[in-house]
Design a protein around this motif. Structure first.
Motif, short mmCIF file in Angstrom:
data_model
loop_
_atom_site.label_atom_id
_atom_site.label_comp_id
_atom_site.label_asym_id
_atom_site.label_seq_id
_atom_site.Cartn_x
_atom_site.Cartn_y
_atom_site.Cartn_z
N GLY A 95 0.83 -1.20 0.00
CA GLY A 95 0.00 0.00 0.00
C GLY A 95 0.86 1.25 0.00
O GLY A 95 2.08 1.18 -0.18
N GLU A 96 0.23 2.38 0.23
CA GLU A 96 0.94 3.66 0.15
C GLU A 96 1.63 4.01 1.46
O GLU A 96 2.85 4.22 1.51
CB GLU A 96 -0.07 4.74 -0.23
N GLY A 97 0.86 4.10 2.51
CA GLY A 97 1.40 4.48 3.81
C GLY A 97 0.30 4.38 4.85
O GLY A 97 -0.88 4.38 4.50
N PRO A 98 0.69 4.29 6.12
CA PRO A 98 -0.31 4.11 7.17
C PRO A 98 -1.29 5.28 7.27
O PRO A 98 -0.91 6.43 7.03
CB PRO A 98 0.53 4.04 8.46
N GLY A 99 -2.52 4.97 7.63
CA GLY A 99 -3.50 5.99 7.99
C GLY A 99 -3.58 6.08 9.51
O GLY A 99 -2.73 5.53 10.22
N GLU A 102 -3.86 2.68 11.43
CA GLU A 102 -2.60 1.92 11.33
C GLU A 102 -1.53 2.56 12.20
O GLU A 102 -0.76 1.87 12.89
CB GLU A 102 -2.14 1.88 9.87
N PRO A 108 -0.45 -2.62 9.35
CA PRO A 108 -0.98 -2.05 8.10
C PRO A 108 -2.40 -2.53 7.80
O PRO A 108 -2.79 -3.64 8.16
CB PRO A 108 -0.02 -2.58 7.02
N PHE A 109 -3.15 -1.67 7.16
CA PHE A 109 -4.48 -2.00 6.64
C PHE A 109 -5.41 -2.61 7.70
O PHE A 109 -5.88 -3.73 7.55
CB PHE A 109 -4.38 -2.90 5.40
N ASN A 141 3.69 -1.32 3.36
CA ASN A 141 3.47 -0.05 2.69
C ASN A 141 4.78 0.50 2.14
O ASN A 141 5.86 0.10 2.57
CB ASN A 141 2.90 0.97 3.69
N HIS A 215 -6.40 1.29 -5.12
CA HIS A 215 -6.24 1.30 -3.66
C HIS A 215 -7.62 1.12 -3.03
O HIS A 215 -8.59 1.72 -3.50
CB HIS A 215 -5.62 2.64 -3.23
N1 URA Z 1 -3.72 2.83 3.32
C1 URA Z 1 -2.50 2.35 3.00
O1 URA Z 1 -1.98 2.62 1.93
N2 URA Z 1 -1.89 1.59 3.88
C2 URA Z 1 -2.42 1.25 5.03
O2 URA Z 1 -1.76 0.53 5.78
C3 URA Z 1 -3.71 1.75 5.33
C4 URA Z 1 -4.34 2.54 4.47
#
Ligand code: URA
Length: 244
Positions: A95-99, A102, A108-109, A141, A215
């Motif tokens: 994925g892109e990065g934690p929200g 997370e 993650p996710f 991520n 995504h």
């Molecule tokens: N979106 C992401 O790209 N990664 C995550 O871990 C959560 C949401």
């Protein structure tokens, strides 16, 4: 690459005991991928050598990340979100990065998009007669710390964190990678086109097939139902390729 970043890389590789660095032809991927458009860009830039420390494990990589302050994203984070799943998983989702969720849990996710991803993985597998749960894949991520306000990670943040994604992928060595969204697609494959263009066909990270898809956050928007159907198609392709 700016001088500061180059110095960080040199220190990183020096710390690993690597004495000699080589110049390679250009790459815009952040995880050691030759640039797919390189023939259109003959100039040579300094990039990282394609190597990961011998005997690398996910634990070693996580320890090397430590209490990371290599980029500005550390300033607002609560937890570093390294990755979850098996070191021997045949399939990796990037994925892109934690929200926010997370960042709070360090996994993650796990927020709304994460719940959709889990549902997509497990639901599609079940429908296709494949026995699979989220625990059987590896999920990580591009950047390991939450960008403020969930903004897209900046190129220098992706580049700094990319060394760890590179090592994670080298360590797990999955049969396939699924890149979720444009940022992951760009970081892993080096392709600059949008997801709509890249999705649904096989690309590559080194010798590993990569499927780009939407995504899950994008799929949560109610007007993206067609994209949802397409993402399900992409996932079906990946699951059959990996598990048949
Ligand atoms: N979106 C992401 O790209 N990664 C995550 O871990 C959560 C949401």
């Amino acid at each position: 690459m700016d001088a500061d970043l180059l110095r960080q890389y040199l220190e990183f590789y020096r710390d690993l005991g690597i004495q000699t660095l080589y110049r390679q032809s250009g790459s815009d991927a952040f995880v050691g991928q030759p640039d797919p458009d390189a023939r259109f860009k003959p100039e040579v830039r300094e990039v990282l050598p394609d190597m990961a420390p011998a005997g690398d494990t996910l634990t070693v990589i996580q320890n090397d990340i430590g209490d990371c302050k290599r980029c500005r994203l550390h300033e607002g984070r609560n937890k570093i979100v390294f990755g979850v799943g098996s070191e021997r998983a045949p399939l990796v989702f990037v994925g892109e990065g934690p929200g926010a969720d997370e960042d709070a849990q360090g996994i993650p996710f796990v927020g709304r998009a994460g719940q959709l991803l889990t549902q997509m993985i497990e639901g599609t597998a079940k429908k296709e007669g494949i026995v699979l749960t989220r625990e059987d894949v590896y999920i990580c991520n591009v950047v390991k710390c939450r960008p403020p306000g969930n903004r897209t990670p900046e190129p220098d943040e992706m580049e700094t964190c990319g060394q760890f994604l590179y090592r994670q992928l080298m360590t797990v060595r999955p049969k396939a990678i699924c890149a979720l969204g444009g940022t992951a697609a760009r970081a892993v494959t080096g392709h600059k086109e949008g997801v709509t263009k890249l999705r649904g066909k096989w690309l590559q990270w080194r010798d590993i097939p990569v499927m780009v898809t939407f995504h899950p956050s994008y799929l949560l928007r109610p007007y993206n139902q067609e994209a949802k159907r397409e993402a399900w198609e992409d996932l079906k392709k990946v699951l059959h390729f990996v598990y048949d």
